[in-house]
Enzyme design. Structure first.
Site, PDB file in Angstrom:
ATOM      1  N   ARG A  83       0.768  -1.276   0.054  1.00 41.57           N
ATOM      2  CA  ARG A  83      -0.011   0.028   0.019  1.00 41.57           C
ATOM      3  C   ARG A  83       0.882   1.213  -0.093  1.00 41.57           C
ATOM      4  NH1 ARG A  83      -3.913   2.275   4.930  1.00 41.57           N
ATOM      5  NH2 ARG A  83      -1.686   3.363   5.435  1.00 41.57           N
TER       6      ARG A  83
ATOM      7  N   TYR B 255      -2.442  12.630   6.485  1.00 41.80           N
ATOM      8  CA  TYR B 255      -3.121  11.504   7.245  1.00 41.80           C
ATOM      9  C   TYR B 255      -2.299  10.339   7.001  1.00 41.80           C
ATOM     10  CZ  TYR B 255      -5.846   7.903   9.536  1.00 41.80           C
ATOM     11  OH  TYR B 255      -6.156   6.942  10.426  1.00 41.80           O
TER      12      TYR B 255
ATOM     13  N   ASP C 152      -4.932   3.971   0.138  1.00 40.43           N
ATOM     14  CA  ASP C 152      -6.207   4.353   1.100  1.00 40.43           C
ATOM     15  C   ASP C 152      -6.336   5.699   1.040  1.00 40.43           C
ATOM     16  OD1 ASP C 152      -7.763   4.471   3.130  1.00 40.43           O
ATOM     17  OD2 ASP C 152      -6.470   3.228   4.455  1.00 40.43           O
TER      18      ASP C 152
ATOM     19  N   HIS D  47      -8.547   7.361   2.743  1.00 39.22           N
ATOM     20  CA  HIS D  47      -9.214   7.575   4.193  1.00 39.22           C
ATOM     21  C   HIS D  47     -10.421   8.583   3.983  1.00 39.22           C
ATOM     22  CE1 HIS D  47      -4.820   6.356   5.121  1.00 39.22           C
ATOM     23  NE2 HIS D  47      -5.703   5.532   6.312  1.00 39.22           N
TER      24      HIS D  47
ATOM     25  N   GLU E  31      -8.953   1.977  -1.442  1.00 37.12           N
ATOM     26  CA  GLU E  31      -9.631   1.804  -0.200  1.00 37.12           C
ATOM     27  C   GLU E  31     -10.255   2.892   0.252  1.00 37.12           C
ATOM     28  OE1 GLU E  31      -7.116  -0.015   2.713  1.00 37.12           O
ATOM     29  OE2 GLU E  31      -8.179   0.809   4.410  1.00 37.12           O
TER      30      GLU E  31
ATOM     31  N   GLU F  16     -13.514  -0.564   7.164  1.00 35.45           N
ATOM     32  CA  GLU F  16     -12.894  -0.747   8.453  1.00 35.45           C
ATOM     33  C   GLU F  16     -13.455   0.034   9.412  1.00 35.45           C
ATOM     34  OE1 GLU F  16      -9.183   1.028   7.039  1.00 35.45           O
ATOM     35  OE2 GLU F  16      -9.598   2.794   8.440  1.00 35.45           O
TER      36      GLU F  16
ATOM     37  N   ARG G 130     -13.910  -4.653   4.162  1.00 33.57           N
ATOM     38  CA  ARG G 130     -12.866  -4.584   5.027  1.00 33.57           C
ATOM     39  C   ARG G 130     -12.891  -4.552   6.575  1.00 33.57           C
ATOM     40  NH1 ARG G 130      -8.107  -3.218   4.501  1.00 33.57           N
ATOM     41  NH2 ARG G 130      -8.253  -1.715   5.955  1.00 33.57           N
TER      42      ARG G 130
ATOM     43  N   GLU H 141      -4.175  -6.939   5.408  1.00 30.06           N
ATOM     44  CA  GLU H 141      -3.562  -5.854   5.740  1.00 30.06           C
ATOM     45  C   GLU H 141      -2.443  -6.145   6.650  1.00 30.06           C
ATOM     46  OE1 GLU H 141      -5.487  -2.297   7.120  1.00 30.06           O
ATOM     47  OE2 GLU H 141      -4.059  -0.910   6.556  1.00 30.06           O
TER      48      GLU H 141
ATOM     49  N   TRP I 269     -13.336  12.133   7.613  1.00 32.00           N
ATOM     50  CA  TRP I 269     -13.899  10.770   6.894  1.00 32.00           C
ATOM     51  C   TRP I 269     -14.856  10.085   7.616  1.00 32.00           C
ATOM     52  CZ3 TRP I 269      -9.563  11.878   9.463  1.00 32.00           C
ATOM     53  CH2 TRP I 269      -9.162  11.053  10.443  1.00 32.00           C
TER      54      TRP I 269
END
Ligand code: EZ4
Ligand code: CO
Length: 405
Positions: A147, A159, A212, A214, A238, A264, A285, A341, A405
């Site tokens: 990633r 981030y 990602d 986010h 992601e 997530e 995820r 991950e 987010w």
């Protein structure tokens, strides 16, 4: 057999971890993870005040009934605090069941679907070159999927890129308050395309890349990013946009063939039901710790399997090694496993507290035949590293608007 005692232990070997230990009257015990980053102590109170007293004296074999009792029986269903609490109890009960049977949990789920679990590593850099050097390190270690995240030029803090800071606590100036970061979609778009272009130029097409977002983009911006990323052939993009409104992924989906992953922060199957059954995503995820444990993630995995959606459980540093263990069993079993991950097994303090026999070789994780979850928790060691209040960052646009987010 009866549940005799349940302990809730918070430790901070680097990140805060909330661990539950369920002890039976016959001496067997199981452990589970209840870590909810930034809201750890709310879960501790929920467990100690409202869950533990209801479970003392119950039969630990009745995993499904206890899950339903804690979910449906409370009137207030769902939510991260409730579901992390249920998750920890659920993992501990599977651990106990496996120990009693003398079998690893994946055998109780139905056995292995594969030899090992494919992992993706993180390359987070202060600059594109820095990120690419980290990709190289992972490739040298045998990883086949990485990633890529890079600091965005012109923004104060990006981030996930901590620079010389070892954790968010340090990033927030060693004060127990959330650090603040900046976001600009325009600056991000300029830098992300450069990052991926240079990465493909340097590493070719063999290695899998992931990224990602986010959830920093609106759906139409995500659609554009997906199109821009097509030439770089990502394994998945992601958290492009938040999907509180699950329909919003239709906008992204109709514009791009870049595979999409999300979940997530989800707590239940209800948070992703529409995304899955409308085939708006490719990878779900959800983490066992945040979505109600092994019992719940197994149900989500089975539901996802009939819509060609694979599981790719969250594996950031703020998920404890106990959660990683639960994911190992689910991943090795699930016919629709995608990728896990992976950020390593933690620092030395963490390894002193959590002991297991998982091994990593050439970008894949393997497990032993140890019964239960196959992970031990050293309470004495845990007590040496007490809880340290710490929060994820708050994100603002350059004009000060809150942009989380
Ligand atoms: O923001 O674990 O994929 N990993 C991530 C992480 C999450 C944190 C949230 O607690 O997005 O960095
Ligand atoms: Co993420």
């Amino acid at each position: 057999m009866k549940i005799k005692e349940i302990k809730v232990i918070v430790c901070s070997p680097g990140r805060n971890f909330v661990t539950v230990k369920v002890i039976t009257d016959e001496g067997t015990y199981g452990i589970g993870d209840a870590t909810l980053n930034g809201r750890e102590m709310a879960v501790v109170a929920y467990l100690e005040e409202h869950v533990v007293p209801c479970l003392i004296g119950r039969d630990p074999n009745e995993i499904e009934d206890i899950w339903q009792y804690l979910y449906k029986g409370v009137y207030w269903r769902k939510g991260p605090i409730t579901m992390a609490s249920i998750a920890a109890i659920d993992m501990a009960l599977w651990d106990i069941k496996g120990k009693i049977a003398g079998l690893p949990v994946y055998q109780l789920l139905g056995g292995k679907s594969r030899r090992g679990v494919t992992l993706y590593a993180h390359a987070n850099g202060e600059s594109i070159n820095d990120t690419l050097d980290k990709v190289q390190e992972h490739i040298d270690q045998g990883f086949k999927a990485v990633r890529l995240q890079s600091a965005i030029p012109g923004l104060k803090v990006t981030y996930g890129v901590l620079g010389d800071k070892k954790d968010y606590f340090e990033l927030q100036g060693n004060r127990p308050l959330p650090p603040e970061e900046e976001w600009s979609t325009q600056k991000y778009f300029n830098s992300i395309v450069d990052l991926m272009r240079q990465a493909r130029a340097r590493f070719g097409n063999e290695v899998e890349f992931l990224h990602d977002v986010h959830s920093r983009l609106t759906p139409i911006e995500s659609a554009r990013l997906g199109k821009l990323m097509e030439e770089f052939n990502l394994l998945f993009l992601e958290d492009a946009s938040i999907a509180e409104n699950q329909d919003s992924y239709k906008v992204i989906r109709q514009h791009t063939t870049t595979p999409l992953a999300i979940g997530e922060t989800y707590n239940t199957i209800w948070d992703c039901k529409d995304l899955i059954q409308n085939q708006l995503i490719d990878y779900i995820r959800v983490a066992a710790t945040h979505a109600g444990g092994i019992t719940a993630l197994r149900r989500i995995a089975d539901f996802a399997s009939i819509y060609n959606v694979k599981i790719a459980p969250h594996g950031a540093p703020d998920l404890s090694p106990v959660c990683f263990a639960a994911h190992m069993h689910l991943n090795i079993w699930a016919p629709n496993f995608g990728i896990q991950e992976f950020v390593g097994f933690g620092n030395d303090k963490s390894k002193e507290i959590f002991k297991h026999n998982f091994t990593v070789e050439n970008g894949m994780a393997y497990m032993s035949e140890a019964p239960g979850l196959g992970i031990e928790f050293d309470e004495e060691a845990a007590l040496k590293y007490p809880y340290k209040r710490s929060y994820l960052p708050v994100s603002r646009l350059e004009d000060g608007t809150l942009w989380n987010w």
